[in-house]
Design a protein around this motif. Structure first.
Motif, short mmCIF file in Angstrom:
data_model
loop_
_atom_site.label_atom_id
_atom_site.label_comp_id
_atom_site.label_asym_id
_atom_site.label_seq_id
_atom_site.Cartn_x
_atom_site.Cartn_y
_atom_site.Cartn_z
N ASP A 179 -7.19 6.47 -3.29
CA ASP A 179 -6.57 5.97 -2.25
C ASP A 179 -6.44 4.54 -2.06
O ASP A 179 -5.82 4.03 -1.15
CB ASP A 179 -6.94 6.70 -0.83
CG ASP A 179 -8.30 6.14 -0.42
OD1 ASP A 179 -9.23 5.76 -1.42
OD2 ASP A 179 -8.69 5.69 0.65
N HIS A 180 -6.61 3.93 -3.25
CA HIS A 180 -6.72 2.32 -3.14
C HIS A 180 -5.45 1.86 -3.24
O HIS A 180 -4.17 2.34 -3.61
CB HIS A 180 -7.39 1.71 -4.28
CG HIS A 180 -7.83 0.28 -4.36
ND1 HIS A 180 -8.06 -0.41 -5.39
CD2 HIS A 180 -8.15 -0.30 -3.06
CE1 HIS A 180 -8.45 -1.69 -5.00
NE2 HIS A 180 -8.39 -1.58 -3.57
N ALA A 181 -5.07 0.83 -2.51
CA ALA A 181 -3.65 0.26 -2.11
C ALA A 181 -3.59 -1.25 -1.63
O ALA A 181 -4.80 -1.56 -1.24
CB ALA A 181 -3.13 1.12 -0.88
N ALA A 182 -2.26 -1.59 -1.75
CA ALA A 182 -2.28 -3.08 -1.36
C ALA A 182 -1.48 -2.84 0.25
O ALA A 182 -0.36 -2.14 0.25
CB ALA A 182 -1.48 -3.67 -2.09
N TRP A 183 -1.73 -3.57 1.17
CA TRP A 183 -1.27 -3.51 2.47
C TRP A 183 -0.72 -4.77 2.74
O TRP A 183 -1.19 -5.92 2.73
CB TRP A 183 -2.25 -3.15 3.66
CG TRP A 183 -2.65 -1.78 3.42
CD1 TRP A 183 -3.78 -1.22 2.80
CD2 TRP A 183 -2.22 -0.75 4.19
NE1 TRP A 183 -3.92 0.09 3.16
CE2 TRP A 183 -3.08 0.39 3.90
CE3 TRP A 183 -0.99 -0.49 5.01
CZ2 TRP A 183 -2.71 1.88 4.45
CZ3 TRP A 183 -0.58 0.81 5.62
CH2 TRP A 183 -1.72 1.84 5.46
#
Length: 326
Positions: A179-183
């Motif tokens: 679930d790794h992501a950039a916000w």
């Protein structure tokens, strides 16, 4: 792609300045004496834009956005509640109304109960935002953490915070965790992407406990393509695009060294009946390869913060990658 300054060693030649809660940090500038400040001060606070501040509390970093009525905070790093709340209070008396779960790993979320309780004590309900992917992983892991009150579409979605757009840019194939992501805060040109990179430092142990090194370089490229000036990496200093390029260069060098060592001394060369098990062969293979990598890179990077503590674990992660994928 970003241009790497000629001196690289993860860009130590960049300008470093004392932190300021009032002056916006120029892009490409770092906070000076960060480790010492983290060890002696309750928090390190730096303004990144007219409405966004970066805060570091004993090596955990995050950002918060001050809106017209309240504050949006990314993550709730473990045992850092007092420092983070003090930092927010240093620039505004508005309440924290919204917390974003950047990703599943609990070291970035473990203080969430304190924020929830603080809001309840004030008669408010805290808004907890996460991606659909993070929500699903919390459920699959039977996590005891509070569930999100709002989810954002995966892999790309957004939500509104008091008129400001908050964008989710999830990695199709994530390296750190599924679930790794950039916000991204596009109006403020700030991105929060914990555990992808620790600016100003060599990669942390096994690339920040990276679950799948295979996709690390793709994830760095994906973040580099977004439009932002300042990066919050969850650890390390304030980042910029050049830090991503420098990390890519470091990874390329580490890969080359490990590839050369594995070519010269493949796993089969470590078969030794006297060790008693094939597990022992593999342990010796990883130990020797990582030691060779450390020796090869020490001249260039050995003087840097955390190099000796991290290089062998990072080399082991790369070596595993080399024997698992072609």
């Amino acid at each position: 792609m970003s241009v790497i300054p000629p001196s690289n060693p993860l860009r130590e030649s960049q300008p470093h300045v004392a932190p300021s809660a009032t002056d916006v940090l120029p892009p490409g500038t770092k906070i000076d004496e960060l480790f010492e400040r983290n060890m002696t001060e309750p928090y390190v606070l730096q303004r990144l834009s007219p409405r966004v501040w970066w805060v570091s509390v004993t090596n955990y970093t995050t950002v918060f956005l001050v809106g017209e009525e309240s504050v949006l905070l990314f993550d709730a790093p473990l045992k850092r509640y007092d420092g983070v709340v003090s930092a927010v209070s240093a620039v505004t008396d508005k309440p924290i109304s919204t917390i974003v779960y950047s990703h599943f790993h609990t070291d970035h979320l473990d203080d969430i109960d304190r924020y929830v309780q603080a809001a309840q004590d004030e008669g408010r309900t805290l808004r907890l935002v996460a991606s659909e992917q993070t929500d699903a992983k919390l459920a699959a892991a039977r996590s005891i953490l509070p569930r999100p009150t709002q989810t954002v579409s995966w892999p790309n979605g957004s939500f509104d915070f008091e008129g400001s757009r908050v964008e989710l840019h999830g990695f199709e194939w994530a390296a750190h965790t599924e679930d790794h992501a950039a916000w991204l805060l596009p109006s403020e040109r700030v991105v929060h992407v914990p555990d992808l990179i620790s600016p100003d430092q060599p990669p942390f142990w096994r690339f920040a406990a990276n679950e799948r090194f295979l996709f690390t370089r793709d994830n760095l490229d994906a973040v580099d393509k977004l439009e932002w000036d300042h990066l919050s990496g969850g650890h390390g200093n304030v980042g910029d695009h050049g830090d991503l390029a420098a990390e890519q260069e470091f990874i390329a060098e580490l890969l080359a060294v490990c590839e050369n060592e594995v070519s010269r001394n493949p796993l089969e060369a470590y078969v030794d009946p006297e060790l008693g098990s094939h597990t022992a062969w593999f342990a010796k293979f990883l130990e020797t390869t990582s030691a060779q990598a450390a020796d090869k890179l020490r001249e260039k990077y050995g003087h840097m913060y955390g190099f000796e503590s991290s290089i062998r674990a990072n080399a082991e992660a790369v070596t595993l990658h080399l024997v698992q994928y072609h």
